[in-house]
Design an enzyme around this catalytic site. Structure first.
Site, PDB file in Angstrom:
ATOM      1  N   LYS A   2       0.843  -1.200   0.000  1.00 44.75           N
ATOM      2  CA  LYS A   2       0.000   0.000   0.000  1.00 44.75           C
ATOM      3  C   LYS A   2       0.877   1.248   0.000  1.00 44.75           C
ATOM      4  O   LYS A   2       1.927   1.268   0.681  1.00 44.75           O
ATOM      5  CB  LYS A   2      -0.893  -0.033   1.250  1.00 44.75           C
ATOM      6  CG  LYS A   2      -1.951   1.061   1.320  1.00 44.75           C
ATOM      7  CD  LYS A   2      -2.830   0.856   2.558  1.00 44.75           C
ATOM      8  CE  LYS A   2      -3.939   1.865   2.674  1.00 44.75           C
ATOM      9  NZ  LYS A   2      -4.788   1.643   3.876  1.00 44.75           N
ATOM     10  N   SER A  29      -9.719  -0.711   7.090  1.00 45.34           N
ATOM     11  CA  SER A  29      -9.149  -0.569   5.748  1.00 45.34           C
ATOM     12  C   SER A  29      -8.452  -1.786   5.172  1.00 45.34           C
ATOM     13  O   SER A  29      -8.168  -1.816   3.977  1.00 45.34           O
ATOM     14  CB  SER A  29      -8.187   0.612   5.706  1.00 45.34           C
ATOM     15  OG  SER A  29      -8.919   1.786   5.512  1.00 45.34           O
ATOM     16  N   SER A  79      -9.649   1.557   2.839  1.00 41.99           N
ATOM     17  CA  SER A  79      -8.803   2.289   1.935  1.00 41.99           C
ATOM     18  C   SER A  79      -7.731   1.439   1.240  1.00 41.99           C
ATOM     19  O   SER A  79      -7.131   1.909   0.276  1.00 41.99           O
ATOM     20  CB  SER A  79      -8.114   3.422   2.694  1.00 41.99           C
ATOM     21  OG  SER A  79      -7.273   2.912   3.706  1.00 41.99           O
TER      22      SER A  79
END
Ligand code: GLN
Length: 486
Positions: A79, A178, A154
């Site tokens: 990420k 997330s 996310s």
């Protein structure tokens, strides 16, 4: 072999050990497939092809001398809020669009120490604020099961990449859901470890008392393998704990005899879609068939305050953490102004997206003189109560099971202009961060061709029980074997 990009970590490791493939071959296959699907799903912000191939060559060298870890030579994505030395780390924000960190996050150091291969960085909601990956400043990521739907967020890019076989596994971060919510939306395995289990050093801070890094994988066994590498104390993160790291693969036992599971009713009411409720209840019955003792009447009555408390605590911490993006030290800097104050103002005005600005305003308000006691202090008290309630529940149960998200993946654009609806997407996952306990989301069914996730919550530092239950369920079902049409 033309489908090696579909392998799990365990399978790929075996082939590497037996010299039936090489890390370079595996990395090239992953990159080839990544480029094929990327046009449709847009999971990546940066693909660092040359660095990845160099790492793969080094991994092959290590393998030839026999010293390897299960992650050695296996391609991963990370990420884009974890610092990677020499590779852009944008947080999917304009303000960090050209930021190249001079150091690696601890988790990246650990992956590199075992000669993992890092293919690049994945798209996310800006600064991890969101539940759909639509708040990326660059582009939305699409759900591989239905390109018109969001992948969740996310950590949407990481979950999509794993679901679509663009990487063998990925790392995500979870502040209020997330990792787990997008894992549920994409039908992959996403684990949020106990707060303090994995170092946050080098993770760009959103809400420091809630943030935690964790693995996103195709199977539960793979989740254990990644945890074995990333967990542990780090002197550079004072909130990381020194409890010894167990071998998580030892928790992978296929039956659930004597395991006590509570089903908190509060997670099955208001706003939950029928399809989700029906699938998760069926999955829980399966846990019972595997030997677990299920109590359908468990209760966590303060759950209803978790969302409100989260949206005070998280924005408050965010408003403090994001003060550093002032256009002076690093990142985007608006130059064309008359004085310093105007430069700072313009830097933030153009550098941050709307959702980030909303969080900064909420947090600044909650922390301001006169409101601090009414909001921030109150939220902290609620937090203590919620944590206490989980402690109480864990005196009776080894784990709690809930849906990961109250709904199926929703359409792109459906909630993006309605913050409250978007925030509700995390009602089932937020309380777990508030309490700081570990939880996993695993594939538990489909409805209308879209995935449904089941969440398993454990005691602090008892990732083993969470993995144990997840593994037993996975062995008894085959949702995790389905592949998205993309
Ligand atoms: N969706 C939640 C939020 O927007 C949680 C995000 C996260 O876990 N990073 O804050």
């Amino acid at each position: 072999m033309d489908d090696i990009h579909q392998l799990t970590i365990s399978q790929a490791h075996r082939l590497l050990q037996e010299r039936k493939t090489s890390s370079v071959e595996l990395t090239k296959a992953s990159l080839r497939h990544l480029h094929e699907v990327e046009d449709k799903v847009h999971a990546c912000v940066t693909v660092s092809e040359d660095a990845a191939l160099r790492q793969a060559e080094e991994a092959d060298e290590a393998i030839s001398t026999g010293t390897t870890n299960p992650l050695t030579g296996i391609p991963a994505l990370v990420k884009d809020n974890m610092c990677t030395e020499g590779i852009k780390t944008t947080c999917s924000s304009r303000i960090l669009e050209d930021f190249v960190p001079p150091y690696d996050a601890t988790v990246i150091e650990k992956l590199k120490a075992h000669k993992a291969v890092i293919l690049g960085k994945t798209n996310m909601d800006e600064f991890a604020m969101g539940s759909s990956t639509e708040h990326s400043a660059f582009f939305p990521t699409r759900n591989p099961w239905d390109l018109d739907c969001v992948p969740g967020g996310s950590s949407g890019g990481s979950c999509v990449a794993v679901a679509a076989d663009a990487a063998v596994y990925a790392l995500g971060s979870d502040t209020g859901g997330s990792i787990r919510q997008p894992a549920g939306f994409c039908s992959v395995v996403g684990l949020k470890p106990t707060y303090g289990r994995v170092s946050r050093f080098g993770l760009v801070a959103f809400a420091s008392s809630l943030d935690q890094i964790g693995p996103i994988t195709k199977t539960v066994a793979d989740s254990a393998l990644v945890m074995n590498v990333i967990a542990g104390h780090d002197p550079r993160d004072s909130t990381s704990v020194s409890n010894p790291v167990p071998d998580y693969t030892e928790a992978l036992i296929p039956d659930l005899k004597n395991v006590r599971i509570g089903i908190p009713q509060e997670y099955f009411v208001e706003g939950i879609q029928d399809e989700v409720r029906i699938s998760v209840q069926a999955a829980i019955k399966k846990l019972g068939e595997l030997g677990a003792k299920i109590d359908w009447e468990a209760s966590l009555p303060h759950t209803k305050y978790a969302l409100a408390a989260y949206y005070i605590v998280a924005p408050s911490e965010a408003s403090a953490n994001l003060a550093r993006y002032d256009g002076v030290k690093y990142g985007f800097s608006y130059q064309d102004t008359r004085n310093m104050w105007q430069a700072m103002e313009k830097t933030k005005q153009y550098g941050f997206g709307d959702e980030v600005k909303r969080r900064i305003m909420l947090g600044t308000y909650a922390l301001s003189a006169g409101y601090y006691d009414a909001y921030y202090l109150k939220a902290q008290k609620v937090r203590t109560l919620i944590r206490w309630e989980f402690d109480q529940a864990f005196e009776k149960y080894d784990a709690l099971v809930t849906p990961t998200s109250p709904t199926l993946p929703f359409k792109i654009g459906e909630k993006v202009d309605d913050p409250m609806q978007m925030y509700l997407s995390d009602v089932c996952t937020l309380p777990i961060n508030i309490a700081g306990v570990p939880a996993i989301s695993i594939p538990a069914g489909f409805a209308n061709g879209l995935p449904i996730g089941m969440q398993i919550i454990g005691k602090p530092f008892d990732e083993e029980t969470v993995l144990h239950i997840a593994f037993a369920y996975e062995q008894a079902t085959d949702w995790h074997n389905r592949k998205p049409p993309v």
